[in-house]
Write a protein that holds these residues in place. Sequence first.
Motif, mmCIF file in Angstrom:
data_model
loop_
_atom_site.group_PDB
_atom_site.id
_atom_site.type_symbol
_atom_site.label_atom_id
_atom_site.label_comp_id
_atom_site.label_asym_id
_atom_site.label_seq_id
_atom_site.Cartn_x
_atom_site.Cartn_y
_atom_site.Cartn_z
ATOM 1 N N GLU A 1 0.819 -1.202 0.000
ATOM 2 C CA GLU A 1 0.000 0.000 0.000
ATOM 3 C C GLU A 1 0.859 1.261 0.000
ATOM 4 O O GLU A 1 0.515 2.256 -0.652
ATOM 5 N N ILE A 2 1.987 1.237 0.719
ATOM 6 C CA ILE A 2 2.872 2.394 0.722
ATOM 7 C C ILE A 2 3.434 2.619 -0.699
ATOM 8 O O ILE A 2 3.503 3.757 -1.166
ATOM 9 N N LEU A 3 3.810 1.541 -1.360
ATOM 10 C CA LEU A 3 4.350 1.661 -2.709
ATOM 11 C C LEU A 3 3.359 2.291 -3.679
ATOM 12 O O LEU A 3 3.750 3.034 -4.593
ATOM 13 N N LEU A 4 2.088 2.016 -3.475
ATOM 14 C CA LEU A 4 1.059 2.524 -4.395
ATOM 15 C C LEU A 4 0.472 3.855 -3.953
ATOM 16 O O LEU A 4 -0.314 4.460 -4.707
ATOM 17 N N ALA A 5 0.862 4.333 -2.773
ATOM 18 C CA ALA A 5 0.301 5.581 -2.244
ATOM 19 C C ALA A 5 0.913 6.780 -2.973
ATOM 20 O O ALA A 5 2.122 6.842 -3.192
ATOM 21 N N ASN A 6 0.069 7.721 -3.332
ATOM 22 C CA ASN A 6 0.559 8.952 -3.961
ATOM 23 C C ASN A 6 1.322 9.789 -2.921
ATOM 24 O O ASN A 6 0.883 9.906 -1.773
ATOM 25 N N PRO A 7 2.436 10.339 -3.307
ATOM 26 C CA PRO A 7 3.178 11.195 -2.372
ATOM 27 C C PRO A 7 2.346 12.384 -1.939
ATOM 28 O O PRO A 7 1.622 12.979 -2.736
ATOM 29 N N LEU A 8 2.461 12.716 -0.649
ATOM 30 C CA LEU A 8 1.762 13.889 -0.132
ATOM 31 C C LEU A 8 2.695 15.090 -0.174
ATOM 32 O O LEU A 8 3.917 14.962 -0.051
ATOM 33 N N PRO A 9 2.138 16.279 -0.344
ATOM 34 C CA PRO A 9 2.986 17.488 -0.398
ATOM 35 C C PRO A 9 3.673 17.747 0.944
ATOM 36 O O PRO A 9 3.190 17.361 1.976
#
Length: 386
Positions: free
Chosen positions: A378-386
């Motif tokens: 899930e971390i790998l697929l999570a969009n980076p947060l600003p």
Amino acid sequence: MSVITRERAEQILAELVAIPSVNPMDRPYTGTVPVERAVIEYLEALLTPYGVAMTRQAVSATHENLLVTLPGEASGPATLFEAHIDTVPAEDWPDRAFTPRVEGDRLYGRGACDDKASLTAMLLAVIDLLESGSRPPQPVLLLAAGDEEHGQSGIACFREAGIDIARGIFGEPTNLAPIVQHKGVLRWDITVHGKSAHSSRPELGLNAIDGAVAVIGALRAHQEALQRDYTSPLLTGPTLTVTMIHGGRIRNAVPDECTLSVDFRVPPGMALEAAHAAVVDQVSRLGWQVTHHPPQAAAPALNTPPDHPFAQQVLAICQRHAGSGIRLEGAPYGTDAAWIADRAPALVLGPGSIATAHAVDEHVDLNEVVTCARIYREILLANPLP
């Protein structure tokens, strides 16, 4: 069908544990290839069918890394997942350390917890992405690092390559709790010098062991003072531990030398050089002639802000998979994460407990490895947060 299953976790982890990758820990090494070579060859065979890019990084004659690269939907800074592939020795249980065994949900063996369980979970997460055709939003780097247990030269080699990193997860046994802070470490030897004499006439000599006892007392007093001055809600205070001592040459002579090995654990906010200088100053006040040898190890502390968006994102993912009781934590030990944290937010996260790491009958719960793989995915697929 997902490859993140207990059966697959048991298979990969058992195969990894059965491959000795013991760090010589500064002792003579007689091998003809780097310590990690057999594990790297296993990883290459496992991942070659998926067509991913893999590069061996030569760290030294004794150590090497394997860097695996997965493309993302966009180019740019990568998500780094790192697990180390060296282990500490197993001289206190050589009969079974590298013969993995499963009892109930636990898999036993050297490296089962530290750190091949994290590596297994990362492999499961990556392979699941590859088999499902899911593409992460950013490029992904999986670093199987050498020499974490002694010199941290593997992560230093990776750092020197100057690869742009957006965020980093470093696998270590944390019981699935994200670690945002841990201590740095400084290790060096202190030799106290005396004067030899026949042991029947000790008054003619100067007993270096007596001086070493005084040094130990000074270190203890300095530690107590530091612990009053440096406090943290996530960490215990600084510690100064004498881990080895050697003094004297023969039984019937006053010892003219005694050497102490010191392990100094430094929390975030303490500069290593200044902290070391303060210890040198305290010891110098005792009046004994001493030599402070060059440090054998010097690693910074990790200090990722708990309110950083990446820390909060990972915490939420961990709570979804492992329960609402998961919290951001600190740890007294050091990891490779600290060498990246000045370039990108870094967290330490993995299955297993530090309580069994480096111990006889080291083990990990296979269900925790599976849960960790799902967290990593899930971390790998999570969009980076600003």
